[in-house]
Motif scaffolding. Sequence first.
Motif, PDB file in Angstrom:
ATOM      1  N   GLU A  24       0.842  -1.189   0.000  1.00 60.59           N
ATOM      2  CA  GLU A  24       0.000   0.000   0.000  1.00 60.59           C
ATOM      3  C   GLU A  24       0.881   1.243   0.000  1.00 60.59           C
ATOM      4  OE1 GLU A  24      -4.326   0.006   2.247  1.00 60.59           O
ATOM      5  OE2 GLU A  24      -2.543  -0.377   3.397  1.00 60.59           O
ATOM      6  N   SER A  25       0.490   2.256  -0.763  1.00 62.92           N
ATOM      7  CA  SER A  25       1.248   3.502  -0.757  1.00 62.92           C
ATOM      8  C   SER A  25       0.280   4.672  -0.710  1.00 62.92           C
ATOM      9  CB  SER A  25       2.140   3.587  -2.003  1.00 62.92           C
ATOM     10  OG  SER A  25       1.341   3.611  -3.149  1.00 62.92           O
ATOM     11  N   GLY A  26       0.839   5.866  -0.548  1.00 64.27           N
ATOM     12  CA  GLY A  26      -0.003   7.049  -0.453  1.00 64.27           C
ATOM     13  C   GLY A  26      -0.723   7.138   0.880  1.00 64.27           C
ATOM     14  N   GLN A  27      -1.818   7.859   0.900  1.00 61.42           N
ATOM     15  CA  GLN A  27      -2.580   8.118   2.119  1.00 61.42           C
ATOM     16  C   GLN A  27      -3.486   6.925   2.448  1.00 61.42           C
ATOM     17  OE1 GLN A  27      -1.915  11.001   3.565  1.00 61.42           O
ATOM     18  NE2 GLN A  27      -3.416  11.147   5.165  1.00 61.42           N
ATOM     19  N   VAL A  28      -3.355   6.402   3.668  1.00 63.61           N
ATOM     20  CA  VAL A  28      -4.203   5.307   4.120  1.00 63.61           C
ATOM     21  C   VAL A  28      -4.939   5.797   5.376  1.00 63.61           C
ATOM     22  CG1 VAL A  28      -4.259   2.930   4.971  1.00 63.61           C
ATOM     23  CG2 VAL A  28      -2.603   3.588   3.224  1.00 63.61           C
ATOM     24  N   THR A  29      -6.254   5.678   5.384  1.00 62.52           N
ATOM     25  CA  THR A  29      -7.068   6.209   6.483  1.00 62.52           C
ATOM     26  C   THR A  29      -7.833   5.102   7.195  1.00 62.52           C
ATOM     27  OG1 THR A  29      -7.323   8.312   5.347  1.00 62.52           O
ATOM     28  CG2 THR A  29      -8.906   7.841   7.099  1.00 62.52           C
ATOM     29  N   TYR A  30      -7.790   5.151   8.521  1.00 68.23           N
ATOM     30  CA  TYR A  30      -8.545   4.239   9.374  1.00 68.23           C
ATOM     31  C   TYR A  30      -9.639   5.074  10.036  1.00 68.23           C
ATOM     32  CZ  TYR A  30      -4.475   1.092   9.176  1.00 68.23           C
ATOM     33  OH  TYR A  30      -3.467   0.275   8.784  1.00 68.23           O
ATOM     34  N   LYS A  31     -10.839   4.516  10.163  1.00 66.42           N
ATOM     35  CA  LYS A  31     -11.953   5.238  10.792  1.00 66.42           C
ATOM     36  C   LYS A  31     -12.426   4.490  12.022  1.00 66.42           C
ATOM     37  CE  LYS A  31     -16.219   7.703   9.717  1.00 66.42           C
ATOM     38  NZ  LYS A  31     -15.928   8.864  10.527  1.00 66.42           N
ATOM     39  N   LYS A  32     -12.676   5.242  13.086  1.00 68.05           N
ATOM     40  CA  LYS A  32     -13.165   4.657  14.321  1.00 68.05           C
ATOM     41  C   LYS A  32     -14.656   4.344  14.178  1.00 68.05           C
ATOM     42  CE  LYS A  32     -12.191   4.991  19.147  1.00 68.05           C
ATOM     43  NZ  LYS A  32     -11.331   3.860  19.357  1.00 68.05           N
ATOM     44  N   GLU A  33     -15.015   3.130  14.517  1.00 69.49           N
ATOM     45  CA  GLU A  33     -16.425   2.741  14.444  1.00 69.49           C
ATOM     46  C   GLU A  33     -17.177   3.318  15.631  1.00 69.49           C
ATOM     47  OE1 GLU A  33     -17.655   1.169  11.756  1.00 69.49           O
ATOM     48  OE2 GLU A  33     -15.614   1.278  10.994  1.00 69.49           O
ATOM     49  N   ALA A  34     -18.416   3.677  15.419  1.00 66.95           N
ATOM     50  CA  ALA A  34     -19.226   4.295  16.485  1.00 66.95           C
ATOM     51  C   ALA A  34     -19.552   3.284  17.573  1.00 66.95           C
ATOM     52  CB  ALA A  34     -20.505   4.841  15.891  1.00 66.95           C
TER      53      ALA A  34
END
Length: 78
Positions: A68-78
Amino acid sequence: LTSGKIKNDMSKCILCGLCARKCPSSAITVDRNEKTWSINRDECVQCGACIEACLKFHSLSYAKDDGESGQVTYKKEA
């Protein structure tokens, strides 16, 4: 220096931003409003400063590099 990539276990992350402040290459972005944690794989130098900053919560770790390259985003689950 360790080979691989930094990953975030969002179930442990409190989005405090300490990892981003400790990052020497400014590769990490924390957005508390959007509940996201992002890393720019192209800018990350794999120094481990973010992992050291997160010793209390242990949400950051090295994972096998999946290319994987570039911007990698993780999101917090509600």
